[in-house]
Design a protein around this motif. Structure first.
Motif, PDB file in Angstrom:
ATOM      1  N   ARG A 141       0.821  -1.215   0.000  1.00 51.21           N
ATOM      2  CA  ARG A 141       0.000   0.000   0.000  1.00 51.21           C
ATOM      3  C   ARG A 141       0.858   1.269   0.000  1.00 51.21           C
ATOM      4  O   ARG A 141       0.366   2.351  -0.347  1.00 51.21           O
ATOM      5  CB  ARG A 141      -0.917   0.015   1.217  1.00 51.21           C
ATOM      6  N   LEU A 142       2.116   1.171   0.404  1.00 53.26           N
ATOM      7  CA  LEU A 142       2.939   2.356   0.607  1.00 53.26           C
ATOM      8  C   LEU A 142       3.077   3.225  -0.636  1.00 53.26           C
ATOM      9  O   LEU A 142       2.936   4.457  -0.541  1.00 53.26           O
ATOM     10  CB  LEU A 142       4.319   1.943   1.127  1.00 53.26           C
ATOM     11  N   PRO A 143       3.359   2.667  -1.829  1.00 55.23           N
ATOM     12  CA  PRO A 143       3.487   3.550  -3.002  1.00 55.23           C
ATOM     13  C   PRO A 143       2.228   4.365  -3.267  1.00 55.23           C
ATOM     14  O   PRO A 143       2.313   5.557  -3.596  1.00 55.23           O
ATOM     15  CB  PRO A 143       3.764   2.565  -4.143  1.00 55.23           C
ATOM     16  N   ILE A 169      -7.892   1.151  -3.799  1.00 57.74           N
ATOM     17  CA  ILE A 169      -8.854   0.359  -3.002  1.00 57.74           C
ATOM     18  C   ILE A 169      -9.641  -0.587  -3.893  1.00 57.74           C
ATOM     19  O   ILE A 169      -9.822  -1.769  -3.567  1.00 57.74           O
ATOM     20  CB  ILE A 169      -9.813   1.295  -2.232  1.00 57.74           C
ATOM     21  N   GLU A 170     -10.093  -0.092  -5.015  1.00 53.96           N
ATOM     22  CA  GLU A 170     -10.949  -0.892  -5.890  1.00 53.96           C
ATOM     23  C   GLU A 170     -10.154  -1.850  -6.776  1.00 53.96           C
ATOM     24  O   GLU A 170     -10.716  -2.797  -7.320  1.00 53.96           O
ATOM     25  CB  GLU A 170     -11.793   0.037  -6.766  1.00 53.96           C
ATOM     26  N   GLY A 171      -8.852  -1.603  -6.899  1.00 53.04           N
ATOM     27  CA  GLY A 171      -8.056  -2.394  -7.841  1.00 53.04           C
ATOM     28  C   GLY A 171      -7.419  -3.636  -7.259  1.00 53.04           C
ATOM     29  O   GLY A 171      -6.877  -4.461  -8.002  1.00 53.04           O
ATOM     30  N   ALA A 180      -8.555  -1.035   5.272  1.00 57.04           N
ATOM     31  CA  ALA A 180      -9.068  -0.055   6.226  1.00 57.04           C
ATOM     32  C   ALA A 180      -8.204   1.202   6.236  1.00 57.04           C
ATOM     33  O   ALA A 180      -8.722   2.333   6.269  1.00 57.04           O
ATOM     34  CB  ALA A 180      -9.131  -0.673   7.627  1.00 57.04           C
ATOM     35  N   TYR A 181      -6.885   1.035   6.202  1.00 58.31           N
ATOM     36  CA  TYR A 181      -5.976   2.191   6.213  1.00 58.31           C
ATOM     37  C   TYR A 181      -6.242   3.090   5.005  1.00 58.31           C
ATOM     38  O   TYR A 181      -6.366   4.321   5.136  1.00 58.31           O
ATOM     39  CB  TYR A 181      -4.527   1.703   6.200  1.00 58.31           C
ATOM     40  N   LEU A 186      -8.687   7.980   2.520  1.00 62.76           N
ATOM     41  CA  LEU A 186      -9.599   8.536   1.515  1.00 62.76           C
ATOM     42  C   LEU A 186     -10.683   9.375   2.180  1.00 62.76           C
ATOM     43  O   LEU A 186     -11.002  10.494   1.718  1.00 62.76           O
ATOM     44  CB  LEU A 186     -10.226   7.396   0.703  1.00 62.76           C
ATOM     45  N   ALA A 187     -11.239   8.888   3.275  1.00 60.65           N
ATOM     46  CA  ALA A 187     -12.259   9.643   4.004  1.00 60.65           C
ATOM     47  C   ALA A 187     -11.683  10.949   4.536  1.00 60.65           C
ATOM     48  O   ALA A 187     -12.341  12.008   4.500  1.00 60.65           O
ATOM     49  CB  ALA A 187     -12.803   8.795   5.161  1.00 60.65           C
ATOM     50  N   GLU A 188     -10.449  10.896   5.008  1.00 63.09           N
ATOM     51  CA  GLU A 188      -9.772  12.081   5.544  1.00 63.09           C
ATOM     52  C   GLU A 188      -9.637  13.162   4.480  1.00 63.09           C
ATOM     53  O   GLU A 188      -9.881  14.361   4.738  1.00 63.09           O
ATOM     54  CB  GLU A 188      -8.396  11.659   6.066  1.00 63.09           C
TER      55      GLU A 188
END
Length: 230
Positions: A141-143, A169-171, A180-181, A186-188
């Motif tokens: 997820r880091l990149p 997220i969708e991919g 969740a992270y 994204l919500a933020e």
């Protein structure tokens, strides 16, 4: 020094096996030939010696068997020592590199280059490098997080950052913690940078539905409470 000791021990054991192959052969053959001769044409006095001669044959054979067992143990011991001290660590080393070299190359090369470009202010170049890292390790997820951070903080493009996170997220079929992270980030962005609290609330509610009875659900509920939603 270690290999010199191995060679000396190997030569000693090899010499032992050579001696073992030759030892007692001639003596046993001589005794058995003499026993055959006595049984065929020997005198009574000579035939009385046959039981003792047979015992001598068995004794020689027994000593040879014992010597063979000892040599087998010594050989197995030397092979075991070499395997444990030299062969096994080498195999483990090769296995470790086979498993981790690919990931280390991504971290050391692509991610390093991306951070270097970021430090130099080459934001577009950094994003391109992080995309290469994401392509090489799609479940890292880091990149994606770094790309979104650059878009939001350095390029003043929160919409692009939100799009990057949503595509991530969708991919992929992410692990729970990673999904969740990314959803929280994204919500933020929607709540803080885009002023779209409705979408942010929807994302957090999705976290609660997707990961019920987890700390992620509890954190989402707490965040919504802070926003005055629940």
């Amino acid at each position: 020094m270690k290999w010199f000791i191995y060679i000396v021990l190997g030569l000693a054991i090899g010499g032992g096996w050579l001696w073992f192959m030759k030892s007692g052969v001639g003596e046993v053959e001589q005794l058995e030939a003499e026993i055959d001769r006595i049984e065929m044409e020997g005198s009574v006095e000579e035939q009385e010696k046959v039981p003792g001669m047979r015992e001598d044959v068995e004794s020689v054979k027994g000593q040879k068997t014992l010597s063979g067992i000892l040599l087998a143990f010594l050989t197995a011991g030397l092979v075991g020592i070499i395997f444990v001290i030299d062969v096994l660590p080498a195999m483990a080393h090769r296995f470790t590199h086979a498993v981790y070299d690919s990931a280390e190359m991504v971290e050391d090369d692509v991610m390093h280059d991306a951070r270097a470009k970021l430090a130099q202010g080459d934001y577009e170049g950094a994003i391109a490098a992080f995309r290469e890292a994401a392509a090489a390790e799609p479940m890292n997820r880091l990149p994606y997080v770094e790309i979104a951070k650059i878009q939001r903080d350095n390029l003043s493009d929160p919409a692009g950052a939100a799009s990057t996170l949503r595509q991530a997220i969708e991919g992929q079929a992410w692990e729970e913690n990673d999904a969740a992270y990314l959803m929280f980030r994204l919500a933020e962005i929607h709540q803080q940078n885009l002023g779209d609290q409705a979408t942010a609330v929807s994302i957090l509610q999705q976290v609660m539905e997707q990961f019920p009875e987890t700390r992620h659900s509890a954190n989402a509920r707490a965040k919504l409470h802070d926003w005055g939603v629940v």
